[in-house]
Design an enzyme around this catalytic site. Sequence first.
Site, PDB file in Angstrom:
ATOM      1  N   VAL A 197      -2.056  74.230  62.587  1.00 41.01           N
ATOM      2  CA  VAL A 197      -2.485  73.039  63.184  1.00 41.01           C
ATOM      3  C   VAL A 197      -3.517  73.410  63.788  1.00 41.01           C
ATOM      4  O   VAL A 197      -3.514  74.255  64.580  1.00 41.01           O
ATOM      5  CB  VAL A 197      -1.228  72.311  63.759  1.00 41.01           C
ATOM      6  CG1 VAL A 197      -1.852  71.016  64.518  1.00 41.01           C
ATOM      7  CG2 VAL A 197       0.056  71.895  63.118  1.00 41.01           C
ATOM      8  N   LYS A 232      -3.552  69.368  60.229  1.00 41.57           N
ATOM      9  CA  LYS A 232      -2.716  70.327  59.707  1.00 41.57           C
ATOM     10  C   LYS A 232      -2.888  70.893  58.202  1.00 41.57           C
ATOM     11  O   LYS A 232      -3.204  70.248  57.481  1.00 41.57           O
ATOM     12  CB  LYS A 232      -1.364  69.709  59.615  1.00 41.57           C
ATOM     13  CG  LYS A 232      -0.259  70.744  59.052  1.00 41.57           C
ATOM     14  CD  LYS A 232       1.317  70.218  59.204  1.00 41.57           C
ATOM     15  CE  LYS A 232       2.127  71.431  58.954  1.00 41.57           C
ATOM     16  NZ  LYS A 232       3.383  71.094  59.103  1.00 41.57           N
ATOM     17  N   ASP A 237      13.237  67.763  59.367  1.00 41.97           N
ATOM     18  CA  ASP A 237      13.083  69.074  60.204  1.00 41.97           C
ATOM     19  C   ASP A 237      12.737  68.595  62.025  1.00 41.97           C
ATOM     20  O   ASP A 237      11.750  68.745  62.346  1.00 41.97           O
ATOM     21  CB  ASP A 237      11.860  69.593  59.780  1.00 41.97           C
ATOM     22  CG  ASP A 237      11.630  70.873  60.158  1.00 41.97           C
ATOM     23  OD1 ASP A 237      12.500  71.804  60.753  1.00 41.97           O
ATOM     24  OD2 ASP A 237      10.552  71.479  60.304  1.00 41.97           O
TER      25      ASP A 237
END
Length: 328
Positions: free
Chosen positions: A32, A47, A144
């Site tokens: 990032v 990103k 995630d």
Amino acid sequence: MSDDGERVSDGRLLDGRYRLTGRIGSGSTGTVWRARDEQGKRDVAVKELRLEGDPEGEDRRRGAHRLQHEARAASRVGHPSAVHIHEVVVEDGLPWVVMELVHGESLRTTLERGRLEPAEAARIGLAVLGALRAAHSVGIVHRDVKPENVLLEFGTGRVVLTDFGIGHGPVPGDSSVFVAPEQLAGRGAGPASDLWSLGALLRTIVDRHEHTGPLGTLLVRLLAEEPERRPGAEEAAAVLEGIAGGRAAEPPEPVPEPEPVPAPGSAPAPGSAPASASAPAAASGSAAEPESAPEPEVVRPPAPPAPQLRRPLLAALGQLLPKKPEVD
């Protein structure tokens, strides 16, 4: 993404618009960068997604197409606690995700200074849950949820969840504690998997082994092995709202049944309060019922005596009547 990071000197320009100015951080799915939007005159986060394999290979091309599709799908998640994705640009055959730059730090950095109180943990969890519900409503599973992907904005305390299902491959060992059992076993991930990860996140915020206190019951249920045994998002949100507001969402205490009222004129039971004692106050938010006045006692007249034959009077009358002559 958060705005802490190192400077870079090359100043690479993406899509003729976004100039990279510093690296914020790297993870298993990419790097990032902090960048300057030279057209919009604003700072953004970009990103750079990571792909393995031959840059000219077919597998890599298919992977790049999949990442581009996932990034554009994630841009449909609309929630104050979901990071806002501005657009997806393609450079050198790879998608770069341009998103809002959050002026804050990751939850992981915050936790390095110590654990948080259950009420603050519930506030953060409620915000993350809101972003997850918004993602689930458009068919996206995050997959995630972990402290590195939760940002806390300086000054406002706003909670921002990032990395919505983009480019998640093999799970690194340090992140496996936040991944649901069915996901680790290769059975896929669904909304219930994100709720398990939320439970693991909350457990880490307060204490790695926290199973007591106001969050205890919810943690046990969120971390159930079987997805069908975990609470739904709406039920979890109700519990977190109660804790974040400073009160645990526990069932109310049963209201005691009123004591029987003695009949008028009867003696009070031994140990009971006299009739002149005031009644307990009514519960908050409800009006006490007024006491009813005792009904007046109805005095019924005695029943009249049963009628009796007046034999003496009849006998006297019989003496006055003329007797019939006797017949021989």
